[in-house]
Design a protein around this motif. Sequence first.
Motif, PDB file in Angstrom:
ATOM      1  N   TYR B  51       7.493  36.203  16.647  1.00 35.18           N
ATOM      2  CA  TYR B  51       7.220  35.237  16.681  1.00 35.18           C
ATOM      3  C   TYR B  51       8.764  33.417  16.587  1.00 35.18           C
ATOM      4  N   VAL B  52       9.094  34.125  16.772  1.00 40.36           N
ATOM      5  CA  VAL B  52      11.309  33.102  17.247  1.00 40.36           C
ATOM      6  C   VAL B  52      11.731  33.761  18.886  1.00 40.36           C
ATOM      7  N   ILE B  86      11.822  28.474  17.875  1.00 37.17           N
ATOM      8  CA  ILE B  86      10.565  29.048  17.008  1.00 37.17           C
ATOM      9  C   ILE B  86       9.088  28.788  18.489  1.00 37.17           C
ATOM     10  N   HIS B  87       8.654  30.029  18.550  1.00 35.43           N
ATOM     11  CA  HIS B  87       7.126  29.313  18.997  1.00 35.43           C
ATOM     12  C   HIS B  87       6.458  29.188  18.487  1.00 35.43           C
ATOM     13  N   GLU B  88       5.811  27.586  18.586  1.00 33.41           N
ATOM     14  CA  GLU B  88       5.033  26.986  17.522  1.00 33.41           C
ATOM     15  C   GLU B  88       3.414  27.557  18.667  1.00 33.41           C
TER      16      GLU B  88
END
Lengths: 262, 88
Positions: B51-52, B86-88
């Motif tokens: 997720y991040v 953070i991955h979008e």
Amino acid sequence: MCEVIVITSGKGGVGKTTTTANLGSGLAALGKKVVMIDTDIGLRNLDVVMGLENRIVYNLVDVVEGTCRIKQALIRDKRYPGLYLLPSAQTRDKSAVNEHQMVKLVENLRPQFDYVLLDCPAGIEQGFKNAVVGADRAIIVTTPEVSAIRDADRIIGLLEANEMKQTELVLNRVRLDLVKRGEMMSPTDVVDILGIPLLGIIPDDEQVVISTNQGDPLVETMSMAGRAYRNISLRITGEEVPMELTGAVSFWTKVTGIFLKN
Amino acid sequence: MIKKFYFFKRKSSKDIAKDRLKILLISDRINCSPKTLSMIKTDVIKAISKYVNIDEQHTEIVLKKNNKRGNNKRPTLYANIPILDIHE
């Protein structure tokens, strides 16, 4: 109000018996009525450290089995009028006494004394359980070594599981010169690791060997260790005594210490 | 000069003892081997990385004994994971 204190460590040879003998003497010197119980059945030593080995008639097992009354087995110390010793049996083993009997014995002694000190055997077997079961408070003796601290941590865990109300640490055989050079864990390091409050620091002192040879307590000597034990005795009674770390530091250590600020 | 600096930076035996004890006591306290702990660590990092973006170099996952007496005496897993983005 009587307080029952167990002196324990897990590992052998870190100074439980010496600590018991000197805290007993230290508290008696403060005018308290104290009884020390040697719970190490089969390997009794507190009597020799106190220099009372020639006065033993009855022992702990005799009392528990009803061979004699408690009063007959208690040995009065030769130096302090308020100090008594209940010696252990040399010819029996740990299974001669159970936890229930120990609780009963301690409860019988409570009304007559200010402090009951229990000298615990090494290990975590029956002897340890017997010593711990009747105590209100525990003193963990350890030295600044990996093996002793590991065992102390195990003991602290077991005491927590037994819901011991108060557990404090006595750090024995500390060498100030080594601590200054960063070659020995300092009292702060050990407290960080074990997470219990510090009750006292005993410096590594040759007087311990000399006094033990003579069967005399250290608290009467002018030695560093004697002073440390006197301070711990005062802290047990609830007095605030500043913690001090004493010991000889060589000139060279002092000089290098300026450069090796740690 | 560098050599001299290195001499003063030598790890003292006290620090070695402390480090050894810390690892030893973790496994003693919960009966968990350092190997298991390292596996937990890898898995936690893997899961969060989904997720991040995290800074793995500065990630700290340690077991600590809760020293406060009373309600919680159990060992607790502490994770200190710096997030990069953070991955979008």
